[in-house]
Write an enzyme that holds these catalytic residues in place. Structure first.
Site, PDB file in Angstrom:
ATOM      1  N   HIS A  47       0.857  -1.185   0.000  1.00 54.98           N
ATOM      2  CA  HIS A  47       0.000   0.000   0.000  1.00 54.98           C
ATOM      3  C   HIS A  47       0.899   1.243   0.000  1.00 54.98           C
ATOM      4  O   HIS A  47       2.132   1.125  -0.072  1.00 54.98           O
ATOM      5  CB  HIS A  47      -0.935  -0.028   1.213  1.00 54.98           C
ATOM      6  CG  HIS A  47      -0.229  -0.309   2.507  1.00 54.98           C
ATOM      7  ND1 HIS A  47       0.686   0.561   3.058  1.00 54.98           N
ATOM      8  CD2 HIS A  47      -0.274  -1.388   3.346  1.00 54.98           C
ATOM      9  CE1 HIS A  47       1.147   0.049   4.184  1.00 54.98           C
ATOM     10  NE2 HIS A  47       0.596  -1.141   4.380  1.00 54.98           N
ATOM     11  N   GLY A  49       1.920   3.096   2.230  1.00 60.45           N
ATOM     12  CA  GLY A  49       2.955   3.111   3.264  1.00 60.45           C
ATOM     13  C   GLY A  49       4.237   2.465   2.750  1.00 60.45           C
ATOM     14  O   GLY A  49       5.344   3.007   2.927  1.00 60.45           O
ATOM     15  N   HIS A  50       4.085   1.324   2.080  1.00 57.40           N
ATOM     16  CA  HIS A  50       5.268   0.689   1.477  1.00 57.40           C
ATOM     17  C   HIS A  50       5.825   1.586   0.370  1.00 57.40           C
ATOM     18  O   HIS A  50       7.046   1.696   0.199  1.00 57.40           O
ATOM     19  CB  HIS A  50       4.894  -0.667   0.874  1.00 57.40           C
ATOM     20  CG  HIS A  50       4.411  -1.675   1.871  1.00 57.40           C
ATOM     21  ND1 HIS A  50       3.090  -2.047   1.968  1.00 57.40           N
ATOM     22  CD2 HIS A  50       5.067  -2.386   2.816  1.00 57.40           C
ATOM     23  CE1 HIS A  50       2.953  -2.942   2.918  1.00 57.40           C
ATOM     24  NE2 HIS A  50       4.135  -3.179   3.464  1.00 57.40           N
ATOM     25  N   VAL A 189       2.131   6.102   7.504  1.00 52.65           N
ATOM     26  CA  VAL A 189       1.247   6.748   6.530  1.00 52.65           C
ATOM     27  C   VAL A 189      -0.191   6.420   6.928  1.00 52.65           C
ATOM     28  O   VAL A 189      -0.496   5.268   7.271  1.00 52.65           O
ATOM     29  CB  VAL A 189       1.541   6.265   5.093  1.00 52.65           C
ATOM     30  CG1 VAL A 189       0.590   6.908   4.090  1.00 52.65           C
ATOM     31  CG2 VAL A 189       2.991   6.581   4.722  1.00 52.65           C
TER      32      VAL A 189
END
Ligand code: PAF
Length: 307
Positions: A47, A49-50, A189
């Site tokens: 997502h 965040g990654h 995030v």
């Protein structure tokens, strides 16, 4: 074993290495050329965040490798290994879009062949929080990350602060084993309503998704109260618990700990900038975690925060 694909005109072609020798050939060549290598280990179902971790690596390093490996040794027998979300093609697209150069995938058989008998453990930091409620989890994480670092040989490795205990444990591992890699923690995030991004959010039914806001709402309440002068750890924890209880979430833990040791503050000690509030709770069948270091501002929710 090695294939290349390009997704967007501005993105580098993504090499796909599906074995240990294949990724070693790639990173050995980069090291011979004197390039810095940023590494983002993941379990897939990627997502934003990654994406932020990969983007941070791409800004700082000449080359970026990400791994996607759902590591069986960090799941307990009653946990969600078999239903853990998997979407390798979506992952490859996200990685290419954020500037990743190589995707390493492997199998449990290659990582843990018959006769496998070596485990890496970190004492102390792994005992509380998720270590207490998920026995064996961190032994699986530290073992696989030690192996991944040995395989990829990065100069820099990137982990999210959402898994703050994991980040602290891995910093300790790298320090204690004198591994020649810099560990970088990147900010959590969040969704516009505050929910921390997690691959496990995909499990939440729409009504659970609304209730899941309670974790970030509780942390935001506690951060605001601390800014207003409330420093009693038990009172701060009670604010988080209040939100979770109101949302019908089953609390695993709400702890107010020292960031460096991850141990509860000594009796009478006030919560300060380097105090971490860490929370784990189940919403329906889904276990979610979140945390906040009090010295950091808590991001404002920009939408749908609810009551
Ligand atoms: O944070 C994760 O996704 C995993 O724990 C990690 C670091 C990739 C190890 O399997």
């Amino acid at each position: 074993m090695l294939a290349a694909m390009s997704h967007a005109a501005a993105s580098p072609a993504l090499l796909r290495a599906s074995s240990i020798p294949a990724i070693r050939a790639v990173t050995d060549a980069w090291r011979r050329e004197g390039r810095t290598i940023g590494f983002v280990p993941t379990m897939g179902a990627l997502h934003r965040g990654h994406g932020a971790l990969v983007a941070a690596a791409a800004r700082a390093c000449d080359r970026v490798v990400a791994s996607v490996f759902v590591n069986p040794t960090q799941f307990g027998p009653a946990e969600d290994l078999s239903r853990y979300p998997r979407d390798l093609e979506g992952d490859a697209r996200l990685l290419a879009e954020h500037g990743c150069h190589a995707l390493f995938t492997t199998t449990p058989e290659e990582m843990y062949p018959p006769g496998f008998a070596t485990w890496v453990t970190v004492d102390g930091l792994t005992e509380g929080l998720c270590g207490a409620s998920r026995p064996g989890h961190f032994r699986g994480v530290t073992t696989v990350v030690a192996k991944l670092l040995a395989i990829v040989g990065p100069t820099d490795a990137y982990f999210g602060e959402k898994d703050r205990q994991q980040l602290q444990v891995l910093r300790r591992l790298v320090l204690d084993l004198d591994l020649p890699v810099r560990v970088h923690g990147c900010p959590t995030v969040r969704e516009p309503d505050g929910l921390a991004l997690s691959s496990r959010n995909a499990y939440l039914a729409p009504e659970e998704r609304l209730r899941a806001r309670a974790l970030s709402q509780g942390l935001r309440d506690a951060r605001a109260a601390w800014s207003g002068g409330l420093t009693d750890p038990a009172a701060l924890a009670a604010l988080v618990r209040g939100r979770l209880d109101a949302a019908g979430a089953a609390v695993d833990y709400v702890e107010v700990v020292d960031l460096a040791t991850l141990r509860p503050l000594p009796p009478g000690a006030p919560a300060g900038e380097d105090t971490l509030i860490a929370v784990a709770a189940r919403v329906g069948a889904t276990r979610l975690i979140d945390n906040h270091r009090l010295g950091d501002p808590f991001p404002r929710a920009t939408a749908g925060e609810g009551p």
